[in-house]
Design a protein around this motif. Structure first.
Motif, PDB file in Angstrom:
ATOM      1  N   THR A   1      29.810  30.015  34.150  1.00 45.05           N
ATOM      2  CA  THR A   1      30.404  28.667  34.126  1.00 45.05           C
ATOM      3  C   THR A   1      31.059  28.308  35.447  1.00 45.05           C
ATOM      4  N   PHE A   2      30.813  27.093  35.899  1.00 44.69           N
ATOM      5  CA  PHE A   2      31.510  26.539  37.064  1.00 44.69           C
ATOM      6  C   PHE A   2      32.463  25.456  36.530  1.00 44.69           C
ATOM      7  N   PRO A   3      33.781  25.660  36.603  1.00 45.08           N
ATOM      8  CA  PRO A   3      34.699  24.625  36.120  1.00 45.08           C
ATOM      9  C   PRO A   3      34.512  23.288  36.843  1.00 45.08           C
ATOM     10  N   VAL A   4      34.171  23.353  38.136  1.00 46.41           N
ATOM     11  CA  VAL A   4      33.993  22.122  38.916  1.00 46.41           C
ATOM     12  C   VAL A   4      32.701  22.220  39.730  1.00 46.41           C
ATOM     13  N   ALA A   5      31.817  21.236  39.565  1.00 46.56           N
ATOM     14  CA  ALA A   5      30.530  21.241  40.285  1.00 46.56           C
ATOM     15  C   ALA A   5      30.641  20.490  41.606  1.00 46.56           C
ATOM     16  N   LYS A   6      31.320  21.123  42.561  1.00 43.16           N
ATOM     17  CA  LYS A   6      31.462  20.536  43.893  1.00 43.16           C
ATOM     18  C   LYS A   6      31.410  21.669  44.918  1.00 43.16           C
ATOM     19  N   LEU A   7      31.173  21.308  46.184  1.00 40.82           N
ATOM     20  CA  LEU A   7      31.327  22.269  47.265  1.00 40.82           C
ATOM     21  C   LEU A   7      32.754  22.144  47.786  1.00 40.82           C
ATOM     22  N   PHE A   8      33.527  23.226  47.675  1.00 45.27           N
ATOM     23  CA  PHE A   8      34.875  23.232  48.241  1.00 45.27           C
ATOM     24  C   PHE A   8      34.776  23.710  49.682  1.00 45.27           C
ATOM     25  N   ILE A   9      35.391  22.949  50.576  1.00 42.14           N
ATOM     26  CA  ILE A   9      35.351  23.307  51.996  1.00 42.14           C
ATOM     27  C   ILE A   9      36.752  23.671  52.459  1.00 42.14           C
ATOM     28  N   LEU A  10      36.903  24.929  52.877  1.00 44.17           N
ATOM     29  CA  LEU A  10      38.206  25.418  53.312  1.00 44.17           C
ATOM     30  C   LEU A  10      38.463  25.052  54.767  1.00 44.17           C
ATOM     31  N   ILE A  11      39.600  24.416  55.007  1.00 45.82           N
ATOM     32  CA  ILE A  11      39.994  24.035  56.373  1.00 45.82           C
ATOM     33  C   ILE A  11      41.359  24.657  56.653  1.00 45.82           C
ATOM     34  N   PRO A  12      41.368  25.938  57.076  1.00 42.41           N
ATOM     35  CA  PRO A  12      42.637  26.617  57.339  1.00 42.41           C
ATOM     36  C   PRO A  12      43.227  26.165  58.669  1.00 42.41           C
ATOM     37  N   ASN A  13      44.517  25.898  58.686  1.00 42.25           N
ATOM     38  CA  ASN A  13      45.200  25.393  59.867  1.00 42.25           C
ATOM     39  C   ASN A  13      45.024  26.293  61.102  1.00 42.25           C
ATOM     40  N   SER A  14      44.920  27.608  60.842  1.00 41.75           N
ATOM     41  CA  SER A  14      44.809  28.556  61.966  1.00 41.75           C
ATOM     42  C   SER A  14      43.385  28.633  62.504  1.00 41.75           C
ATOM     43  N   CYS A  15      42.418  28.044  61.794  1.00 43.21           N
ATOM     44  CA  CYS A  15      40.992  28.179  62.112  1.00 43.21           C
ATOM     45  C   CYS A  15      40.465  29.598  61.907  1.00 43.21           C
ATOM     46  N   VAL A  16      41.254  30.489  61.317  1.00 41.08           N
ATOM     47  CA  VAL A  16      40.726  31.837  61.072  1.00 41.08           C
ATOM     48  C   VAL A  16      39.835  31.782  59.830  1.00 41.08           C
ATOM     49  N   CYS A  17      38.536  31.971  60.038  1.00 47.08           N
ATOM     50  CA  CYS A  17      37.571  31.913  58.946  1.00 47.08           C
ATOM     51  C   CYS A  17      37.026  33.307  58.732  1.00 47.08           C
ATOM     52  N   HIS A  18      37.487  33.992  57.696  1.00 43.66           N
ATOM     53  CA  HIS A  18      37.049  35.358  57.458  1.00 43.66           C
ATOM     54  C   HIS A  18      35.552  35.396  57.218  1.00 43.66           C
ATOM     55  N   VAL A  19      34.922  36.504  57.647  1.00 48.54           N
ATOM     56  CA  VAL A  19      33.466  36.617  57.533  1.00 48.54           C
ATOM     57  C   VAL A  19      33.021  36.301  56.116  1.00 48.54           C
ATOM     58  N   SER A  20      33.742  36.868  55.124  1.00 45.71           N
ATOM     59  CA  SER A  20      33.440  36.563  53.729  1.00 45.71           C
ATOM     60  C   SER A  20      34.757  36.400  52.975  1.00 45.71           C
ATOM     61  N   LEU A  21      34.721  35.687  51.842  1.00 42.55           N
ATOM     62  CA  LEU A  21      35.939  35.584  51.023  1.00 42.55           C
ATOM     63  C   LEU A  21      36.158  36.873  50.241  1.00 42.55           C
ATOM     64  N   LYS A  22      35.124  37.707  50.169  1.00 41.89           N
ATOM     65  CA  LYS A  22      35.300  39.048  49.626  1.00 41.89           C
ATOM     66  C   LYS A  22      35.970  39.837  50.758  1.00 41.89           C
ATOM     67  N   ASP A  23      37.247  40.090  50.615  1.00 37.38           N
ATOM     68  CA  ASP A  23      38.045  40.633  51.721  1.00 37.38           C
ATOM     69  C   ASP A  23      39.267  41.303  51.099  1.00 37.38           C
ATOM     70  N   ASP A  24      39.714  42.404  51.691  1.00 37.67           N
ATOM     71  CA  ASP A  24      40.892  43.103  51.144  1.00 37.67           C
ATOM     72  C   ASP A  24      42.087  42.174  50.941  1.00 37.67           C
ATOM     73  N   LYS A  25      42.177  41.140  51.772  1.00 41.75           N
ATOM     74  CA  LYS A  25      43.330  40.222  51.648  1.00 41.75           C
ATOM     75  C   LYS A  25      43.224  39.359  50.384  1.00 41.75           C
ATOM     76  N   PHE A  26      41.997  39.232  49.844  1.00 40.82           N
ATOM     77  CA  PHE A  26      41.790  38.349  48.684  1.00 40.82           C
ATOM     78  C   PHE A  26      41.176  39.182  47.553  1.00 40.82           C
ATOM     79  N   PRO A  27      41.976  40.059  46.914  1.00 36.14           N
ATOM     80  CA  PRO A  27      41.415  41.043  45.980  1.00 36.14           C
ATOM     81  C   PRO A  27      40.749  40.437  44.730  1.00 36.14           C
ATOM     82  N   SER A  28      41.068  39.165  44.393  1.00 38.05           N
ATOM     83  CA  SER A  28      40.472  38.592  43.170  1.00 38.05           C
ATOM     84  C   SER A  28      39.101  37.976  43.396  1.00 38.05           C
ATOM     85  N   ILE A  29      38.613  38.017  44.634  1.00 31.59           N
ATOM     86  CA  ILE A  29      37.366  37.286  44.929  1.00 31.59           C
ATOM     87  C   ILE A  29      36.191  38.239  45.169  1.00 31.59           C
ATOM     88  N   GLU A  30      35.055  37.928  44.521  1.00 36.33           N
ATOM     89  CA  GLU A  30      33.820  38.690  44.758  1.00 36.33           C
ATOM     90  C   GLU A  30      32.708  37.735  45.155  1.00 36.33           C
TER      91      GLU A  30
END
Ligand SMILES: Nc1nc(=O)c2ncn([C@@H]3O[C@@H]4COP(=O)(O)O[C@H]5[C@@H](O)[C@H](n6cnc7c(N)ncnc76)O[C@@H]5COP(=O)(O)O[C@@H]3[C@@H]4O)c2[nH]1
Lengths: 193, 193
Positions: free
Chosen positions: A43-72
């Motif tokens: 299930t997708f709760p929302v059928a949209k493309l979310f675009i992340l615009i972080p103020n620092s411009c640091v764009c991690h290679v993947s959202l699967k990252d030790d800093k974000f343990p809930s994301i696969e």
């Protein structure tokens, strides 16, 4: 200026190509998501493309990252293959991630990516070049200008305006640690739902 | 400004990713071309990526086009797949075309593409948006600025400087017809050889 230029480029060179239906055979983003949800039984709760615009411009290679343990990572949506500006068979596809919502004890599927121009811009900032000094000094303005211009371009295009949601956020805490982007995305999803 | 911003984006978001060796398994452009030449039994007079920068910003979908009768598409060089800014498994590959050299009666293989940012810029010019009026008035300066900045970035990067050749040209004749880009590419190849 650089920021609005990046927004035009991202809009006309990517969002406008991949989100809407581009041919009779093609699907738009919502149909791609429905297709995926059916075939994978998720299930997708929302059928949209979310675009992340972080103020620092640091764009991690993947959202699967030790800093974000809930994301696969999850497999991507359907590919669109197009020959563009003599580059033959260029491949475009949107990414899907699953996020564990600890509060509600459910796994949430979402179509989300960083705004790629910012990642490229950041690489420019870390290099040396004729204009790098200027860009470093004005990077915050440039990101803001990118966000404002992109917001306007999306708003004025009825074909894309509902397929996309911009998340412009302060991605770092006072102490220099990165905030957990899973919470930021979930908050936005729950707000829209 | 827009032009130099496009150059930074093209350099850091594409050329720097695809031309050099990026991993132990990977090949750089010259090795990819040698691989292709061996496996397909063909010859590349020059092992570089030629980047077309037409003054009008008109980037034809493919160089295989009625306007350029001597040019045919060929299969692309090897793919590089990389997850970038949370966009999973993004596909990058350079395009190959074969050009019939009528003077020398030989078929020439060449790695060539338009500078994609110009194609995107052109789409922006054909749309309406908050900054479009300004971009239309200054489009020639923007292309020139793109060329000058890109030239400088390539010159200052020893890893890429020999892998790439920029062809900045007046692509339209006085009467509004397109010049045959096959001749422009062949002339550059013969000059370098
Ligand atoms: N998420 C995502 N997936 C994509 O497939 C994709 N393709 C482009 N973009 C972003 O859209 C914008 C417009 O793209 P354009 O093609 O004009 O410039 C591109 C293009 O000129 C070149 N480039 C990037 N990827 C490729 C590619 N696969 N083949 C050829 N050229 C490429 O390098 C520029 C900068 O790329 P990015 O800095 O990765 O972000 C681009 C850009 O911000 C993408 N963003």
């Amino acid at each position: 200026n650089y920021g609005s230029g990046m927004a035009y480029s991202f809009f006309h060179g990517y969002l406008k190509l991949i989100l809407p239906k581009s041919g009779r055979e093609d699907k738009n983003l919502i149909e791609e998501i429905e297709n995926y949800a059916d075939s994978q039984g998720v299930t997708f709760p929302v059928a949209k493309l979310f675009i992340l615009i972080p103020n620092s411009c640091v764009c991690h290679v993947s959202l699967k990252d030790d800093k974000f343990p809930s994301i696969e990572e999850s497999s991507s949506l359907g590919e669109k293959i197009q020959t563009v500006a003599a580059v033959q068979n260029r491949v475009y596809k949107n990414s899907v991630y699953k996020i564990l919502d600890n509060k509600r004890k459910e796994r949430v599927y979402v179509c989300v990516e960083y705004a790629t121009p910012l990642s490229t811009f950041r690489k420019g900032l870390e290099s040396s070049g004729p204009h790098t000094e200027y860009y470093r000094e004005h990077s915050q303005d440039i990101v803001l200008q990118f966000y404002i211009t992109l917001k306007k371009l999306l708003k004025e295009d009825p074909e894309i305006t509902d397929l996309c949601d911009l998340i412009y956020y302060d991605d770092m805490e006072e102490n220099g640690k990165f905030r957990d982007v899973a919470q930021i995305i979930l908050t936005r999803i729950r707000k829209i739902q």
